[in-house]
Design a protein around this motif. Structure first.
Motif, mmCIF file in Angstrom:
data_model
loop_
_atom_site.group_PDB
_atom_site.id
_atom_site.type_symbol
_atom_site.label_atom_id
_atom_site.label_comp_id
_atom_site.label_asym_id
_atom_site.label_seq_id
_atom_site.Cartn_x
_atom_site.Cartn_y
_atom_site.Cartn_z
ATOM 1 N N THR A 9 0.818 -1.210 0.000
ATOM 2 C CA THR A 9 0.000 0.000 0.000
ATOM 3 C C THR A 9 0.853 1.262 0.000
ATOM 4 N N ILE A 10 1.871 1.289 0.848
ATOM 5 C CA ILE A 10 2.734 2.468 0.931
ATOM 6 C C ILE A 10 3.471 2.688 -0.383
ATOM 7 N N GLY A 11 3.918 1.618 -1.007
ATOM 8 C CA GLY A 11 4.596 1.726 -2.294
ATOM 9 C C GLY A 11 3.685 2.244 -3.392
ATOM 10 N N VAL A 12 2.468 1.769 -3.401
ATOM 11 C CA VAL A 12 1.488 2.225 -4.406
ATOM 12 C C VAL A 12 1.189 3.709 -4.204
ATOM 13 N N LEU A 13 0.985 4.102 -2.953
ATOM 14 C CA LEU A 13 0.689 5.514 -2.672
ATOM 15 C C LEU A 13 1.879 6.418 -2.993
ATOM 16 N N LYS A 17 1.849 9.473 -5.662
ATOM 17 C CA LYS A 17 2.269 10.833 -5.322
ATOM 18 C C LYS A 17 3.303 11.331 -6.318
ATOM 19 N N GLU A 18 4.286 10.496 -6.627
ATOM 20 C CA GLU A 18 5.328 10.882 -7.578
ATOM 21 C C GLU A 18 4.757 11.187 -8.964
ATOM 22 N N LYS A 19 3.680 10.493 -9.337
ATOM 23 C CA LYS A 19 3.064 10.706 -10.653
ATOM 24 C C LYS A 19 1.974 11.777 -10.644
ATOM 25 N N ILE A 21 -0.911 11.705 -9.061
ATOM 26 C CA ILE A 21 -2.262 11.165 -8.935
ATOM 27 C C ILE A 21 -2.844 11.509 -7.567
ATOM 28 N N VAL A 22 -1.976 11.520 -6.562
ATOM 29 C CA VAL A 22 -2.351 11.868 -5.190
ATOM 30 C C VAL A 22 -1.610 13.149 -4.840
ATOM 31 N N SER A 23 -2.309 14.123 -4.282
ATOM 32 C CA SER A 23 -1.654 15.396 -3.988
ATOM 33 C C SER A 23 -0.858 15.371 -2.687
ATOM 34 N N GLU A 24 -1.356 14.677 -1.663
ATOM 35 C CA GLU A 24 -0.666 14.632 -0.376
ATOM 36 C C GLU A 24 -0.782 13.244 0.249
ATOM 37 N N LEU A 25 0.298 12.801 0.858
ATOM 38 C CA LEU A 25 0.293 11.498 1.524
ATOM 39 C C LEU A 25 -0.028 11.604 3.010
ATOM 40 N N ARG A 26 0.383 12.693 3.653
ATOM 41 C CA ARG A 26 0.212 12.826 5.099
ATOM 42 C C ARG A 26 -1.229 12.598 5.548
#
Length: 51
Positions: A9-13, A17-19, A21-26
């Motif tokens: 899950t952490i790797g996918v997220l 984020k790098e691409k 697709i997700v703006s923030e991980l926190r």
């Protein structure tokens, strides 16, 4: 054996984020912890610093 890499899950997220697709991980990490999903806080902080 099949040339397939397993990513959690952490790797996918992190990849999302790098691409962009997700703006923030926190906020996602905070929801995981709030809802009883166990991840090492040190691991999550390391990911946040890296990205």
């Amino acid at each position: 054996m099949f040339g397939i890499n397993c990513v959690g899950t952490i790797g996918v997220l992190s990849t999302a984020k790098e691409k962009g697709i997700v703006s923030e991980l926190r906020p996602i990490f905070e929801l995981f912890l709030k809802n009883g999903r166990y991840y090492s806080v040190n691991l999550l902080n390391t990911i946040l610093k890296k990205i």
